[in-house]
Enzyme design. Structure first.
Site, mmCIF file in Angstrom:
data_model
loop_
_atom_site.group_PDB
_atom_site.id
_atom_site.type_symbol
_atom_site.label_atom_id
_atom_site.label_comp_id
_atom_site.label_asym_id
_atom_site.label_seq_id
_atom_site.Cartn_x
_atom_site.Cartn_y
_atom_site.Cartn_z
ATOM 1 N N TYR A 144 0.855 -1.190 0.000
ATOM 2 C CA TYR A 144 0.000 0.000 0.000
ATOM 3 C C TYR A 144 0.886 1.233 0.000
ATOM 4 O O TYR A 144 1.879 1.290 0.731
ATOM 5 C CB TYR A 144 -0.894 0.004 1.245
ATOM 6 C CG TYR A 144 -1.750 1.250 1.385
ATOM 7 C CD1 TYR A 144 -2.800 1.501 0.504
ATOM 8 C CD2 TYR A 144 -1.504 2.181 2.406
ATOM 9 C CE1 TYR A 144 -3.587 2.649 0.636
ATOM 10 C CE2 TYR A 144 -2.292 3.319 2.538
ATOM 11 C CZ TYR A 144 -3.329 3.546 1.654
ATOM 12 O OH TYR A 144 -4.100 4.682 1.789
ATOM 13 N N ASP A 239 9.269 2.702 -0.064
ATOM 14 C CA ASP A 239 8.214 3.379 0.694
ATOM 15 C C ASP A 239 8.348 2.915 2.142
ATOM 16 O O ASP A 239 7.900 1.827 2.503
ATOM 17 C CB ASP A 239 6.841 3.045 0.108
ATOM 18 C CG ASP A 239 5.723 3.763 0.853
ATOM 19 O OD1 ASP A 239 6.019 4.439 1.860
ATOM 20 O OD2 ASP A 239 4.553 3.647 0.428
ATOM 21 N N LYS A 267 4.151 8.838 9.029
ATOM 22 C CA LYS A 267 3.882 8.243 10.344
ATOM 23 C C LYS A 267 4.872 8.713 11.431
ATOM 24 O O LYS A 267 4.772 9.846 11.866
ATOM 25 C CB LYS A 267 3.798 6.717 10.207
ATOM 26 C CG LYS A 267 2.673 6.354 9.209
ATOM 27 C CD LYS A 267 2.162 4.948 9.251
ATOM 28 C CE LYS A 267 0.879 4.849 8.424
ATOM 29 N NZ LYS A 267 0.994 4.165 7.160
HETATM 30 C C1 PLP Z 1 0.389 4.764 5.791
HETATM 31 C C2 PLP Z 1 1.126 4.515 4.542
HETATM 32 C C3 PLP Z 1 1.038 5.385 3.431
HETATM 33 C C4 PLP Z 1 0.090 6.537 3.400
HETATM 34 O O1 PLP Z 1 0.385 7.512 4.347
HETATM 35 P P1 PLP Z 1 -0.767 8.557 4.769
HETATM 36 O O2 PLP Z 1 -0.097 9.455 5.741
HETATM 37 O O3 PLP Z 1 -1.879 7.743 5.341
HETATM 38 O O4 PLP Z 1 -1.172 9.271 3.530
HETATM 39 C C5 PLP Z 1 1.848 5.139 2.349
HETATM 40 N N1 PLP Z 1 2.697 4.099 2.317
HETATM 41 C C6 PLP Z 1 2.798 3.237 3.353
HETATM 42 C C7 PLP Z 1 3.795 2.121 3.278
HETATM 43 C C8 PLP Z 1 2.018 3.418 4.493
HETATM 44 O O5 PLP Z 1 2.109 2.539 5.501
#
Ligand code: PLP
Length: 426
Positions: A144, A239, A267
């Site tokens: 994701y 990511d 995060k």
């Molecule tokens: C949470 C998450 C996102 C999205 O971040 P948001 O702050 O919710 O937009 C993207 N990539 C990964 C791997 C994530 O865990």
């Protein structure tokens, strides 16, 4: 006197908000229950409107590695709020966090702060396309990357690597800009690169996929991803929005020893405030406006309250040897869970990496791709979740979300929580 209940608040919310929530993973969809409405949080605990206390393993889905309302972070946030909320101009707070990151993590030569993980990913993709003059992005099924249009895709039914959108409202032309490959499968990746390698601007991967269960990848697979990128002139984007500053100070870059071209964070980097970040090789980041012609901007980017919360969180974790100790604590917690579940004759298994864990049904081998997730995962989770909730443990309300352990979860509390979860298991 009547005290308001979560059920009543949910009915009010349903009237004015889609599904009664501001992010779908917060809803108790499929769990036949109104979501719990919370009023307070502290340390490892959440308090509901009913005044019930829960041990929280959701921790806002990851940002709170120190737990809710950490005293040091709180003090810094108060100090910042008393000083300024936002400048819309250059200031010292983002400079301090940026310098801390670039000196601590040398692969982050240059970076830019944004306001969410989604924004960080979106911006990194734009840089990759500009740098390579190519359009296609390769992503992996089960990773994701936020709600970016062209990454809300799943494997298509046609040729290897084709994609279909996994959300309404995304034009087929946009989904077609993405190619999808399964995790844990070198041969499939080779095939996609053989067919489309010259069109792939970048490969984006969660080096520790933790948004569809916990799908730990073999080091050889991650190595192959990097190799194929290099061979085909495609950029590699890690990511690390969830894994960054979670598995350790250097995230999965340090764990794998692989240096990607660009990295995205979110995060934990904002300590519980809306902060995202993308960065990496200076020559790529120099392409971003105003030094280059890749446009990217943000009214509240590098918000000073988030900058302060993030830096205080990271420095505290570093000072306490926090990652090392927290990871050990979580390992012990996972083992207590496994032992208790086995003793009870339960089929449930516990996957754990650093301070992340995931409870799932029995499988013959570690789960590394979504195809290996047991088909009854949703049903298995529902029973466990509702019983644990009644007994005062709040897990993320979804069978495919991982659990987060924070610095505020003491050994004693984890012991107590493990026994609650074991007693909730079938
Ligand atoms: C949470 C998450 C996102 C999205 O971040 P948001 O702050 O919710 O937009 C993207 N990539 C990964 C791997 C994530 O865990």
């Amino acid at each position: 006197m009547h005290k308001v209940t979560s059920e009543e608040l949910f009915q009010r919310a349903l009237k004015i908000t889609p599904g009664g929530v501001h992010s779908p993973v917060r809803s108790f969809k499929g769990l036949d229950r109104a979501p719990v409405f919370f009023t307070k949080a502290e340390g490892a605990f959440l308090t509901s409107v009913e005044d019930k206390k829960y041990i929280d393993f959701c921790q806002s889905f990851g940002p709170l590695i120190l737990g809710h309302l950490d005293p040091e972070v709180k003090e810094e946030v108060h100090r910042m709020v008393d000083t300024a909320w936002t400048f819309g101009a250059t200031e010292v707070y983002s400079l301090e966090l940026a310098e801390w990151i670039t000196t601590t993590l040398p692969f982050m030569q240059k970076l830019r702060f944004v306001s969410s993980g989604t924004e960080a990913v979106m911006s990194a993709l734009r840089v990759a396309r500009a740098a390579t003059g190519r359009n296609k992005i390769l992503k992996f099924e089960g990773c994701y990357h936020g709600h970016v249009d062209n990454l809300l895709v799943k494997a298509g039914s046609g040729l290897a690597g084709t994609a279909a959108s996994s959300s309404a409202g995304i034009p087929a032309e946009v989904a077609a800009q993405t190619v999808v490959s399964p995790l844990d499968d070198e041969a499939a990746l080779e095939a996609v690169f053989a067919a489309q390698g010259k069109d792939i601007a970048a490969v984006i991967i969660e080096p520790l996929p933790a948004n569809y269960g916990l799908l730990v990848q073999r080091p050889e697979f991650l190595k192959k991803v990097a190799e194929l990128c290099k061979k085909n002139g495609s950029l590699l984007i890690y990511d690390e929005v969830i894994s960054g500053f979670r598995v350790g100070l250097g995230g999965m870059v340090a764990e794998t020893g692989i240096t990607p071209d660009l990295v995205t964070y979110g995060k934990i980097i904002g300590g519980g405030f809306p902060v995202g970040c993308y960065g990496g090789k200076a020559e790529l980041m120099n392409m971003v406006a105003p030094s280059g012609d890749v446009y990217q901007a943000g009214t509240l980017s590098a918000n000073p309250v988030g900058m302060r919360a993030g830096l205080t969180t990271l420095k505290k974790m570093q000072r306490l040897d926090g990652w090392n100790l927290l990871n050990k604590r979580t390992e012990k917690f996972a083992q207590t869970l496994r032992d208790g579940l086995a003793k009870k004759g339960s089929d449930l298994q516990v996957s754990q990496v650093a301070s992340l864990f995931w409870i799932h049904g029995k499988t013959p081998a570690p789960i590394r791709s979504i195809a290996q997730i047991p088909a009854n995962q949703g049903g298995t989770f529902k029973g466990l979740f509702l019983k644990a909730l009644d007994k005062g443990v709040y897990l993320a309300p979804n069978a495919y979300e991982v659990g987060f352990v924070s610095w505020a979860h003491s050994d004693e509390l984890l012991e107590e929580a493990a026994h609650i979860i074991i007693s909730a298991a079938e």
